[in-house]
Design a protein around this motif. Structure first.
Motif, PDB file in Angstrom:
ATOM      1  N   LEU A 428       0.828  -1.209   0.000  1.00 31.13           N
ATOM      2  CA  LEU A 428       0.000   0.000   0.000  1.00 31.13           C
ATOM      3  C   LEU A 428       0.863   1.260   0.000  1.00 31.13           C
ATOM      4  N   VAL A 429       1.928   1.279   0.807  1.00 26.94           N
ATOM      5  CA  VAL A 429       2.771   2.475   0.895  1.00 26.94           C
ATOM      6  C   VAL A 429       3.568   2.659  -0.397  1.00 26.94           C
ATOM      7  N   SER A 430       4.080   1.561  -0.976  1.00 26.07           N
ATOM      8  CA  SER A 430       4.804   1.678  -2.244  1.00 26.07           C
ATOM      9  C   SER A 430       3.907   2.237  -3.333  1.00 26.07           C
ATOM     10  N   ASN A 431       2.658   1.765  -3.394  1.00 27.38           N
ATOM     11  CA  ASN A 431       1.706   2.298  -4.374  1.00 27.38           C
ATOM     12  C   ASN A 431       1.458   3.787  -4.137  1.00 27.38           C
ATOM     13  N   SER A 436       1.919   9.479  -5.865  1.00 28.66           N
ATOM     14  CA  SER A 436       1.861  10.787  -5.226  1.00 28.66           C
ATOM     15  C   SER A 436       2.649  11.811  -6.031  1.00 28.66           C
ATOM     16  N   ASN A 437       2.236  13.058  -5.920  1.00 25.74           N
ATOM     17  CA  ASN A 437       2.965  14.145  -6.567  1.00 25.74           C
ATOM     18  C   ASN A 437       4.177  14.540  -5.724  1.00 25.74           C
ATOM     19  N   LYS A 438       5.180  15.096  -6.381  1.00 25.73           N
ATOM     20  CA  LYS A 438       6.368  15.547  -5.671  1.00 25.73           C
ATOM     21  C   LYS A 438       5.982  16.626  -4.661  1.00 25.73           C
ATOM     22  N   VAL A 454      -8.273  -1.566  11.955  1.00 27.54           N
ATOM     23  CA  VAL A 454      -8.308  -1.014  10.598  1.00 27.54           C
ATOM     24  C   VAL A 454      -7.018  -0.247  10.345  1.00 27.54           C
ATOM     25  N   LEU A 455      -6.245  -0.674   9.356  1.00 27.65           N
ATOM     26  CA  LEU A 455      -5.055   0.073   8.944  1.00 27.65           C
ATOM     27  C   LEU A 455      -5.375   0.795   7.637  1.00 27.65           C
ATOM     28  N   SER A 456      -4.796   1.958   7.465  1.00 31.02           N
ATOM     29  CA  SER A 456      -5.106   2.752   6.271  1.00 31.02           C
ATOM     30  C   SER A 456      -3.861   3.471   5.776  1.00 31.02           C
ATOM     31  N   VAL A 457      -3.835   3.717   4.472  1.00 31.37           N
ATOM     32  CA  VAL A 457      -2.771   4.486   3.819  1.00 31.37           C
ATOM     33  C   VAL A 457      -3.465   5.519   2.924  1.00 31.37           C
ATOM     34  N   GLY A 489       0.876  -4.748 -11.434  1.00 33.93           N
ATOM     35  CA  GLY A 489      -0.541  -4.915 -11.146  1.00 33.93           C
ATOM     36  C   GLY A 489      -0.813  -6.030 -10.156  1.00 33.93           C
ATOM     37  N   LEU A 490       0.192  -6.413  -9.337  1.00 34.52           N
ATOM     38  CA  LEU A 490       0.007  -7.487  -8.367  1.00 34.52           C
ATOM     39  C   LEU A 490      -0.224  -6.986  -6.948  1.00 34.52           C
ATOM     40  N   GLY A 491       0.235  -5.769  -6.627  1.00 39.15           N
ATOM     41  CA  GLY A 491       0.252  -5.305  -5.245  1.00 39.15           C
ATOM     42  C   GLY A 491      -1.102  -5.335  -4.578  1.00 39.15           C
ATOM     43  N   LEU A 492      -2.116  -4.694  -5.169  1.00 41.59           N
ATOM     44  CA  LEU A 492      -3.433  -4.633  -4.547  1.00 41.59           C
ATOM     45  C   LEU A 492      -4.114  -5.993  -4.566  1.00 41.59           C
ATOM     46  N   ALA A 493      -3.832  -6.830  -5.579  1.00 40.79           N
ATOM     47  CA  ALA A 493      -4.400  -8.180  -5.588  1.00 40.79           C
ATOM     48  C   ALA A 493      -3.894  -8.987  -4.403  1.00 40.79           C
TER      49      ALA A 493
END
Length: 538
Positions: A428-431, A436-438, A454-457, A489-493
């Protein structure tokens, strides 16, 4: 193309490779290569073809494990050949193209993609190991054998491409020919030829009610022959007038002469009626057989997925070695590095971490699909896990001009697998950093809500549309905002898979241009399990 034809085609390719290896060995002999390295190189080069000849025999059905085993053998030949003959600059790099081409000739595009991915990973690992002197130096004395094998690999790659293109072109030519025939039908088209065991009888019936011609399955009816009266094929009291409409079409059910129920469809014509009769019981048997075949295919797919899921140790071992040596260089255990190389260990370590995450994602997804993913739940402090991820990814965020921030400073305990939680945070953090914008900020948080942890990013980056949100959690799927950004396209899966294995879920809230909030719910830890951990810490 049928499996039998595919196996015959691969047998031809295997025999061709053995002939090419023999020719390469003869060239090496003429160039003065000694017997021992010549024999070793020839035997190693011939092993994939020998495996193919043993497991893909055209006189019997192929073993379920045969196609992936054959592709893996070609990949290992490429890795071993490149590693022993000079690393990334070796002419044997052409061998990396053979495994995907073999998979394409096996008519398995998924396996071809997997072979290509593993080939790229292996080549990158060899490249890094060669950079740090971890590979044997290629001997000039064996250069003749190396070049001969490389030429043989180039010839085989061309042969595989030619066979593949030839079959595809022949298939298109057949379709074009069929279309031309349909566009110019003859004045009196003949009866279509149906299989004798199809359970379908097609008849051309005269206006007088006699069988002019027939094709297909006679359905066990002795009277089903040319010139027979149509009424003799059905029960004596059956109304056969509905089988021969004066115009248009007719459909229904009727009893055959032996009492079996059949369905019929009739079409009136200027010279009589075209009548199709289908044994309903035969149709049911075919449906059952199709169901059994589908289950068998699903079982073979699961066996293949399980096989790839078991390769984790072999793939991760060289990556762990790369990371370990990079850490040693960063710590300057063997002495300080020259200033020109001071930044290289950090870059190698971060690149290795990215590759390790990719390998973990691929293997975790394969294990989940093969029902082999096993969790080891225990009390996990989500905030402590988030702090560890921030320390790991801080350099990546700094290069992207993004700031990482943890919102909560109090403990939030979940009953979950610690490695899975860490990989959820990392993906999640890598995505979030990637999109994200600079100058932006990525916020990590964890709370107790609704009886769950509940964890969130949260990021304020590119965001996603509703269409993107529906597909980004599927394997190998990316949103429209991924253009120009590297990713598989594997991270969220993988995040969704881990969340569901814990009995939780992944929730994505996003709008284009306004960022994304990713939340994962996990079971809360039991306070009785947390107390001993806190006492031990004190």
């Amino acid at each position: 193309m049928s499996p039998l034809m595919t196996q015959k085609r691969l047998q031809f390719v295997n025999v061709a490779w053995l002939a090419l290896v023999a020719a390469a060995a003869l060239i090496a002999v003429l160039r003065g290569i000694t017997f021992v390295p010549l024999l070793g190189g020839a035997v190693i080069s011939a092993l994939p073809a020998i495996v193919g000849l043993v497991f893909l025999r055209p006189d019997r059905a192929a073993y379920p494990i045969a196609p992936p085993l054959l592709v893996i053998c070609w990949t290992l030949l490429a890795v071993l050949g490149v590693a022993l003959t000079g690393g990334a600059s070796s002419p044997l790099t052409i061998l990396f193209a053979l495994a995907p081409l073999i998979a394409l000739n096996l008519e398995d595009t998924d396996m071809a993609a997997e072979a290509a991915i593993f080939g790229v990973l292996a080549y990158f690992a060899v490249l890094l190991m060669g950079r740090f002197g971890l590979l044997p130096a290629g001997a000039d004395a064996y250069q003749a054998l190396t070049v001969a094998i490389a030429f043989a690999g180039l010839v085989l790659a061309g042969l595989l491409v030619w066979v593949l293109v030839r079959d595809r072109y022949a298939g298109r030519g057949s379709v074009a020919g069929d279309t031309a025939i349909e566009e110019t039908p003859p004045a009196a088209p003949p009866m279509p030829i149906l299989p004798a065991a199809s359970g379908i009888l097609l008849m051309d019936v005269t206006p007088e009610g006699r069988v002019r011609s027939l094709s297909g399955d006679t359905l066990g009816l002795v009277s089903a022959k040319q010139g027979a009266a149509l009424a003799h094929l059905f029960e004596p009291d059956a109304d056969v007038s509905g089988l021969c409409p004066e115009s248009g079409h007719a459909r229904g059910e009727i009893r055959l002469a032996d009492g079996r129920l059949a369905a019929f469809a009739a079409e009136a014509g200027p010279a009589g009626t075209r009548l199709l009769v289908q044994d309903i019981s035969a149709s049911q048997r075919q449906a059952e057989e199709a169901s059994v075949a589908l289950e068998a295919a699903a079982s073979q797919l699961q066996d293949r997925t399980a096989f790839f899921a078991s390769l984790g140790h072999d793939l991760k071992t060289p990556l762990n070695a790369i990371l370990g040596y990079a850490d040693m260089m960063r710590a300057q255990i063997r002495g300080p590095l020259p200033e020109a190389y001071a930044d290289y260990p950090g870059i190698i370590h971060e690149s290795g971490q990215d590759l390790l995450l990719l390998v973990d994602d691929i293997l975790d997804l394969a294990k989940a699909n093969a029902d082999r993913q096993r969790l080891e739940p225990e009390p996990v402090d989500l905030i402590a896990s988030a702090q560890s991820i921030v320390r790991q990814l801080d350099n990546q965020a700094e290069r992207a001009g993004v700031k990482l921030k943890i919102k909560s400073d109090s403990e939030v305990w979940a009953h979950a697998d610690a490695r899975a939680v860490r990989q959820i945070w990392q993906n999640l953090v890598s995505n979030a950093i990637k999109y994200s914008n600079k100058g932006g900020t990525v916020t990590l948080d964890a709370v107790e809500a609704g009886g769950a942890a509940v964890l969130s990013v949260i990021d304020k980056g590119a965001g996603m549309s509703e269409d993107d949100l529906r597909r980004v959690t599927e394997p190998f799927s990316q949103g429209g905002n991924s253009r120009g950004r590297a990713g598989t396209g594997l991270g969220l899966a993988v995040v969704r898979s881990f969340a569901e294995l814990h009995g939780g879920q992944l929730t994505l809230l996003s709008q284009p241009g306004r960022g994304t909030r990713a939340e994962v719910t996990l079971p809360l830890a039991d306070m009785n399990d947390i107390a001993p951990l806190e006492d031990a810490a004190e």
